[in-house]
Design an enzyme around this catalytic site. Structure first.
Site, PDB file in Angstrom:
ATOM      1  N   ARG A  32      66.480  80.709  12.008  1.00  0.00           N
ATOM      2  CA  ARG A  32      66.105  82.116  11.974  1.00  0.00           C
ATOM      3  C   ARG A  32      67.128  82.914  11.174  1.00  0.00           C
ATOM      4  O   ARG A  32      68.319  82.610  11.180  1.00  0.00           O
ATOM      5  CB  ARG A  32      66.017  82.693  13.390  1.00  0.00           C
ATOM      6  CG  ARG A  32      64.752  82.304  14.141  1.00  0.00           C
ATOM      7  CD  ARG A  32      64.716  82.891  15.533  1.00  0.00           C
ATOM      8  NE  ARG A  32      65.756  82.322  16.356  1.00  0.00           N
ATOM      9  CZ  ARG A  32      66.917  82.893  16.634  1.00  0.00           C
ATOM     10  NH1 ARG A  32      67.181  84.126  16.182  1.00  0.00           N
ATOM     11  NH2 ARG A  32      67.810  82.296  17.369  1.00  0.00           N
TER      12      ARG A  32
ATOM     13  N   TYR B 280      60.371  78.602   8.174  1.00  0.00           N
ATOM     14  CA  TYR B 280      61.022  78.075   9.380  1.00  0.00           C
ATOM     15  C   TYR B 280      60.358  78.633  10.656  1.00  0.00           C
ATOM     16  O   TYR B 280      60.056  79.823  10.734  1.00  0.00           O
ATOM     17  CB  TYR B 280      62.529  78.400   9.370  1.00  0.00           C
ATOM     18  CG  TYR B 280      63.145  78.074  10.707  1.00  0.00           C
ATOM     19  CD1 TYR B 280      63.369  76.746  11.076  1.00  0.00           C
ATOM     20  CD2 TYR B 280      63.419  79.074  11.644  1.00  0.00           C
ATOM     21  CE1 TYR B 280      63.860  76.439  12.329  1.00  0.00           C
ATOM     22  CE2 TYR B 280      63.910  78.770  12.897  1.00  0.00           C
ATOM     23  CZ  TYR B 280      64.133  77.450  13.233  1.00  0.00           C
ATOM     24  OH  TYR B 280      64.604  77.136  14.479  1.00  0.00           O
TER      25      TYR B 280
ATOM     26  N   LYS C 136      58.686  83.918  18.726  1.00  0.00           N
ATOM     27  CA  LYS C 136      59.729  84.919  18.936  1.00  0.00           C
ATOM     28  C   LYS C 136      59.252  86.319  18.534  1.00  0.00           C
ATOM     29  O   LYS C 136      59.575  87.312  19.194  1.00  0.00           O
ATOM     30  CB  LYS C 136      61.004  84.535  18.185  1.00  0.00           C
ATOM     31  CG  LYS C 136      61.628  83.222  18.695  1.00  0.00           C
ATOM     32  CD  LYS C 136      61.966  83.327  20.156  1.00  0.00           C
ATOM     33  CE  LYS C 136      62.297  82.030  20.862  1.00  0.00           C
ATOM     34  NZ  LYS C 136      63.416  81.252  20.458  1.00  0.00           N
TER      35      LYS C 136
ATOM     36  N   HIS D 182      63.440  85.261  27.215  1.00  0.00           N
ATOM     37  CA  HIS D 182      63.830  84.017  26.545  1.00  0.00           C
ATOM     38  C   HIS D 182      64.289  83.037  27.633  1.00  0.00           C
ATOM     39  O   HIS D 182      65.483  82.792  27.791  1.00  0.00           O
ATOM     40  CB  HIS D 182      64.961  84.325  25.555  1.00  0.00           C
ATOM     41  CG  HIS D 182      65.278  83.215  24.597  1.00  0.00           C
ATOM     42  ND1 HIS D 182      66.510  83.111  23.986  1.00  0.00           N
ATOM     43  CD2 HIS D 182      64.538  82.187  24.129  1.00  0.00           C
ATOM     44  CE1 HIS D 182      66.506  82.052  23.190  1.00  0.00           C
ATOM     45  NE2 HIS D 182      65.330  81.474  23.254  1.00  0.00           N
TER      46      HIS D 182
ATOM     47  N   SER E 135      69.870  80.609  22.367  1.00  0.00           N
ATOM     48  CA  SER E 135      69.306  79.545  21.545  1.00  0.00           C
ATOM     49  C   SER E 135      70.247  78.345  21.487  1.00  0.00           C
ATOM     50  O   SER E 135      71.453  78.504  21.303  1.00  0.00           O
ATOM     51  CB  SER E 135      69.048  80.065  20.131  1.00  0.00           C
ATOM     52  OG  SER E 135      68.168  81.166  20.191  1.00  0.00           O
TER      53      SER E 135
ATOM     54  N   CYS F  60      71.256  76.386  23.835  1.00  0.00           N
ATOM     55  CA  CYS F  60      72.228  76.337  24.937  1.00  0.00           C
ATOM     56  C   CYS F  60      71.664  75.664  26.181  1.00  0.00           C
ATOM     57  O   CYS F  60      72.195  75.842  27.277  1.00  0.00           O
ATOM     58  CB  CYS F  60      72.716  77.739  25.268  1.00  0.00           C
ATOM     59  SG  CYS F  60      73.801  78.398  23.998  1.00  0.00           S
TER      60      CYS F  60
ATOM     61  N   ASP G  32      61.030  77.837  26.802  1.00  0.00           N
ATOM     62  CA  ASP G  32      61.642  78.813  25.878  1.00  0.00           C
ATOM     63  C   ASP G  32      61.298  80.266  26.189  1.00  0.00           C
ATOM     64  O   ASP G  32      62.139  81.129  26.025  1.00  0.00           O
ATOM     65  CB  ASP G  32      61.226  78.480  24.437  1.00  0.00           C
ATOM     66  CG  ASP G  32      62.079  79.183  23.389  1.00  0.00           C
ATOM     67  OD1 ASP G  32      63.321  79.068  23.462  1.00  0.00           O
ATOM     68  OD2 ASP G  32      61.520  79.855  22.509  1.00  0.00           O
TER      69      ASP G  32
ATOM     70  N   ARG H  21      64.273  70.113  14.452  1.00  0.00           N
ATOM     71  CA  ARG H  21      63.438  70.388  15.633  1.00  0.00           C
ATOM     72  C   ARG H  21      62.219  69.480  15.706  1.00  0.00           C
ATOM     73  O   ARG H  21      61.813  68.881  14.708  1.00  0.00           O
ATOM     74  CB  ARG H  21      62.975  71.849  15.598  1.00  0.00           C
ATOM     75  CG  ARG H  21      64.168  72.812  15.649  1.00  0.00           C
ATOM     76  CD  ARG H  21      63.915  74.008  16.492  1.00  0.00           C
ATOM     77  NE  ARG H  21      65.150  74.753  16.709  1.00  0.00           N
ATOM     78  CZ  ARG H  21      65.438  75.357  17.856  1.00  0.00           C
ATOM     79  NH1 ARG H  21      64.620  75.309  18.872  1.00  0.00           N
ATOM     80  NH2 ARG H  21      66.569  76.023  17.983  1.00  0.00           N
TER      81      ARG H  21
HETATM   82  P1  GTP Z   1      66.286  76.988  21.736  1.00  0.00           P
HETATM   83  O1  GTP Z   1      65.086  76.122  21.524  1.00  0.00           O
HETATM   84  O2  GTP Z   1      67.050  77.207  20.454  1.00  0.00           O
HETATM   85  O3  GTP Z   1      65.989  78.288  22.405  1.00  0.00           O
HETATM   86  O4  GTP Z   1      67.349  76.156  22.594  1.00  0.00           O
HETATM   87  P2  GTP Z   1      67.455  75.573  24.080  1.00  0.00           P
HETATM   88  O5  GTP Z   1      68.138  76.566  24.940  1.00  0.00           O
HETATM   89  O6  GTP Z   1      66.141  75.055  24.537  1.00  0.00           O
HETATM   90  O7  GTP Z   1      68.490  74.385  23.868  1.00  0.00           O
HETATM   91  P3  GTP Z   1      68.418  72.829  24.192  1.00  0.00           P
HETATM   92  O8  GTP Z   1      68.014  72.528  25.599  1.00  0.00           O
HETATM   93  O9  GTP Z   1      67.594  72.191  23.142  1.00  0.00           O
HETATM   94  O10 GTP Z   1      69.938  72.391  24.033  1.00  0.00           O
HETATM   95  C1  GTP Z   1      70.644  72.490  22.849  1.00  0.00           C
HETATM   96  C2  GTP Z   1      71.823  71.578  22.830  1.00  0.00           C
HETATM   97  O11 GTP Z   1      72.630  71.723  24.016  1.00  0.00           O
HETATM   98  C3  GTP Z   1      71.436  70.117  22.738  1.00  0.00           C
HETATM   99  O12 GTP Z   1      72.197  69.498  21.733  1.00  0.00           O
HETATM  100  C4  GTP Z   1      71.761  69.584  24.091  1.00  0.00           C
HETATM  101  O13 GTP Z   1      72.113  68.231  24.044  1.00  0.00           O
HETATM  102  C5  GTP Z   1      72.927  70.462  24.579  1.00  0.00           C
HETATM  103  N1  GTP Z   1      72.948  70.559  26.064  1.00  0.00           N
HETATM  104  C6  GTP Z   1      71.903  70.880  26.865  1.00  0.00           C
HETATM  105  N2  GTP Z   1      72.245  70.815  28.186  1.00  0.00           N
HETATM  106  C7  GTP Z   1      73.549  70.459  28.212  1.00  0.00           C
HETATM  107  C8  GTP Z   1      74.485  70.226  29.279  1.00  0.00           C
HETATM  108  O14 GTP Z   1      74.185  70.333  30.473  1.00  0.00           O
HETATM  109  N3  GTP Z   1      75.769  69.875  28.920  1.00  0.00           N
HETATM  110  C9  GTP Z   1      76.133  69.749  27.604  1.00  0.00           C
HETATM  111  N4  GTP Z   1      77.384  69.412  27.339  1.00  0.00           N
HETATM  112  N5  GTP Z   1      75.274  69.948  26.579  1.00  0.00           N
HETATM  113  C10 GTP Z   1      74.002  70.301  26.869  1.00  0.00           C
HETATM  114  C1  SPV Z   2      65.524  79.747  19.175  1.00  0.00           C
HETATM  115  O1  SPV Z   2      66.199  79.858  18.132  1.00  0.00           O
HETATM  116  O2  SPV Z   2      65.833  80.341  20.240  1.00  0.00           O
HETATM  117  C2  SPV Z   2      64.330  78.873  19.198  1.00  0.00           C
HETATM  118  C3  SPV Z   2      63.843  78.364  17.923  1.00  0.00           C
HETATM  119  O3  SPV Z   2      63.756  78.649  20.252  1.00  0.00           O
HETATM  120  S1  SPV Z   2      62.917  79.572  17.059  1.00  0.00           S
HETATM  121  O4  SPV Z   2      61.546  79.524  17.553  1.00  0.00           O
HETATM  122  O5  SPV Z   2      62.981  79.206  15.673  1.00  0.00           O
HETATM  123  O6  SPV Z   2      63.478  80.872  17.298  1.00  0.00           O
HETATM  124 MN    MN Z   3      64.581  79.886  21.904  1.00  0.00          MN
END
Ligand code: GTP
Ligand code: SPV
Ligand code: MN
Length: 617
Positions: A91, A230, A239, A259, A281, A283, A306, A398
């Site tokens: 983004r 993207y 979003k 979110h 994002s 996290c 999400d 992704r």
């Molecule tokens: P968006 O789709 O961008 O909104 O992200 P999200 O919040 O869904 O993030 P996601 O669950 O995909 O996690 C992103 C990264 O954080 C990945 O590389 C995971 O491996 C890492 N991660 C998730 N949970 C944990 C955790 O409990 N501990 C650690 N160390 N890393 C984590």
């Molecule tokens: C984020 O960045 O929080 C996502 C991916 O979940 S996007 O839909 O590209 O914003």
């Molecule tokens: Mn997101």
């Protein structure tokens, strides 16, 4: 079964043709589509009906045009790899605008543009922007079609990749057009990659434009996105609509667009609890949404990963739905040992973007397996080996996959009524200061915590990875109106709840590090140990200790059976350094100070109370 009489059968679309519609709503849609076509001048118009045949045709065409690579069906049936332009991988927050009538309604955390001015900029960009391309018209619903919490929209786009993605992420089809024809309000979204084709000009794999604009018009319920393919910039239902525009609709109608992930946790006694969690994002939302508890007897069912829409119900509780129909998840870090549920979800029918390609026609990314394959093609299409010294998959690569493929998706995940919330979690990546878990003393304190979420930057947006930034409610890039008014809205929603039925609020942090830079907490499946404590708190089964920043668990109440966390690490996970927290309070004062006196007095009082407790401690 006997065939329906021809007259009663829904009219089959001549593939891509204009659907038959009547009524005022129909005229408005047809007129709008004609206007966009007159402006963007596409070579042809295709009305998307959401059928499987249409989707297959679209995917096949993209493969023929070199825009998708078909993965080896032996390993990954029905799946494809897209490689974006190297400049179009995340983004673009700096190019994202809220074009509200009044600048103060966008607030200091958004880029504001005066609606007329920005239309003056956009119109010439969109003029002829679809020349030589197909303009797709995609009617979609966020939430089950016709549901009480659902909203509908239409995306016009010249990107087949966007069409295929919207088909996975939302409910697409004639049922939505019928609702529009019947007069239901809908959000107008227009997307162009900004790469018109001259007659005979060859296309590229990922058309886009260096100039990008993602512009939201909350007063007229429109989104105009130019120049990017993207996901977050191009799947406008996500979003742009489901957070930025929907947050404004929610402000006006008394609900919340967040979110957040959404899960059902079933404890060893068989009791179900519903938890929503806001993390910035990349996290950990997808990971927590697909949690496999390491505590025996617990089960988690996925509802969403999400976005969550939350509405007060007649019963004084908050009711939540996931408005999406798929996952657009971060690939790197997703593997057997971290998120086996996601790995299983991705067995097929998945569009991967910017991951690496294996010689056998399957995909790979950092963290999928412990060891990298000896030879790969990286996300930019170059040969790669483990010695290359750069990641094979882009850090924000992704997967796009239907929610229904998740092996632990809740059986009722698309129940239009949603689920009642028992707890709300706020989190972020914090190497220091923020404990593993802390409970808010009440709703206002919870809103205070949410308003103060900070997190280390990730690859999900342009910017310097690792730098700490404030991301209130994980909504910094997604709140469609003044963030201070949004805080007030959260307080107002809480006031309307029955005091004994409001969800309890917690702050969590899986990412605290020791002085040696290593994560102190194992995370992933072991986060169930924190969820267990939260659920026992919700039921009043365990006591907690008051601290200046909220209620902390008694260590004896944490179920740590079977994991190795040293006493030292455990102490560090919950350490509260008064001086650091006083500095955080100073930063909060500074942050609140950027809102021109609009931050609610209740939150200023929470800040004063925090300082009082810290100095007394
Ligand atoms: P968006 O789709 O961008 O909104 O992200 P999200 O919040 O869904 O993030 P996601 O669950 O995909 O996690 C992103 C990264 O954080 C990945 O590389 C995971 O491996 C890492 N991660 C998730 N949970 C944990 C955790 O409990 N501990 C650690 N160390 N890393 C984590
Ligand atoms: C984020 O960045 O929080 C996502 C991916 O979940 S996007 O839909 O590209 O914003
Ligand atoms: Mn997101």
């Amino acid at each position: 079964a006997p065939a329906e009489p021809a007259a009663r059968r829904p009219r089959a679309l001549a593939s891509g043709g204009r659907p038959q519609m009547s009524g005022d709503g129909a005229d408005a849609l047809l007129t709008w589509v004609d206007e966009i076509a007159a402006l963007t001048q596409p070579a042809r118009i295709h009305w998307v009906d959401g059928s499987a045949v249409e989707n297959e045709t679209l995917l096949r065409e993209m493969v023929d045009e070199g825009k998708l690579i078909k993965l080896n069906p032996e390993w990954r049936p029905g799946s494809y790899l897209a490689r974006s332009h190297p400049s179009d991988v995340a983004r673009t927050e700096a190019r994202t605008f809220i074009a509200s009538e009044r600048e103060e309604d966008a607030g200091p955390t958004n880029n504001w543009a005066a609606p007329d001015d920005i239309r003056g900029t956009l119109t010439p960009l969109f003029e002829g922007s679809m020349r030589g391309r197909t303009m797709y018209v995609v009617p979609f619903s966020m939430g089950p079609v016709g549901g009480p919490l659902s909203q509908i929209g239409v995306q016009v786009t010249d990107s087949a990749y966007a069409v295929a993605s919207i088909g996975i992420m939302t409910r697409v089809g004639q049922a939505v057009t019928d609702e529009i024809a019947a007069g239901k309000p809908w959000v107008k979204t227009v997307h162009s990659v900004g790469a018109p084709l001259a007659p005979g000009e060859a296309d590229v794999a990922w058309p886009c434009n260096d100039e990008k604009y993602i512009v939201h018009f909350p007063d007229t319920l429109e989104v105009w996105s130019y120049g990017s393919g993207y996901g977050g910039n191009a799947i406008l239902a996500k979003k742009c609509f489901a957070l930025r525009i929907a947050s404004v609709i929610g402000r006006d109608e008394g609900w919340l667009a967040e979110h957040m992930l959404l899960i059902r946790v079933i404890d060893p006694k068989g009791t179900a609890f519903h938890i929503a969690a806001a993390f910035p994002s990349a996290c950990g939302k997808t990971n927590l949404a697909m949690l496999r508890p390491t505590i025996p007897g617990y089960r988690v069912e996925t509802l969403g990963d999400d976005i969550t829409w939350i509405r007060p119900g007649e019963d004084g509780r908050l009711w939540a739905i996931n408005p999406e129909a798929g996952f657009f998840g971060v690939a790197p870090g997703t593997g057997e040992s971290t998120n086996v549920t996601a790995v299983e979800t991705l067995w097929g029918n998945t569009i991967f973007t910017n991951v690496a390609l294996r010689p056998d026609g399957d995909v790979w990314w950092e963290g999928l397996t412990d060891e990298a394959p000896a030879h790969l093609t990286d996300w930019e299409g170059n040969p790669w080996t483990p010695d290359s010294g750069r990641p094979a998959a882009h850090p924000n690569s992704r997967f796009t996959v239907a929610a229904s493929q998740c092996p632990q998706i809740a059986a009722d995940w698309d129940d239009p009524r949603g689920v009642p919330l028992d707890a709300i979690l706020f989190g972020g990546r914090r190497a220091t200061n923020v404990p593993l878990v802390v409970e808010a003393t009440d709703w206002a304190h919870g809103v205070f915590i949410g308003s103060n979420i900070s997190s280390e930057r990730t690859a999900a947006a342009e910017g310097t990875v690792g730098e700490l930034r404030r991301d209130p409610f994980a909504m910094l890039p997604f709140c469609g109106y003044n963030m201070a008014d949004y805080f007030a809205h959260w307080l107002r929603v809480g006031e309307g709840l029955r005091f004994d039925r409001a969800p309890r609020v917690f702050q969590v942090n899986w990412f605290r590090k020791g002085d040696d830079g290593r994560f102190l907490w194992p995370g992933f499946g072991d986060n169930s140990r924190v969820i267990d404590w939260i659920i026992r708190r919700v039921q009043g089964e365990v006591a907690a200790d008051d601290s200046p920043i909220g209620r902390l668990p008694r260590l004896a109440d944490l179920n740590l059976d079977g994991i190795e966390v040293s006493d030292d690490d455990l102490a560090q996970l919950f350490a509260i350094d008064t001086d650091s927290w006083l500095r955080e309070a100073d930063l909060t004062e500074q942050f609140y100070g950027t809102f021109d006196g609009r931050v609610p007095a209740t939150l200023q009082a929470e800040l004063a109370a925090l300082r009082y407790r810290l100095t007394r401690a």
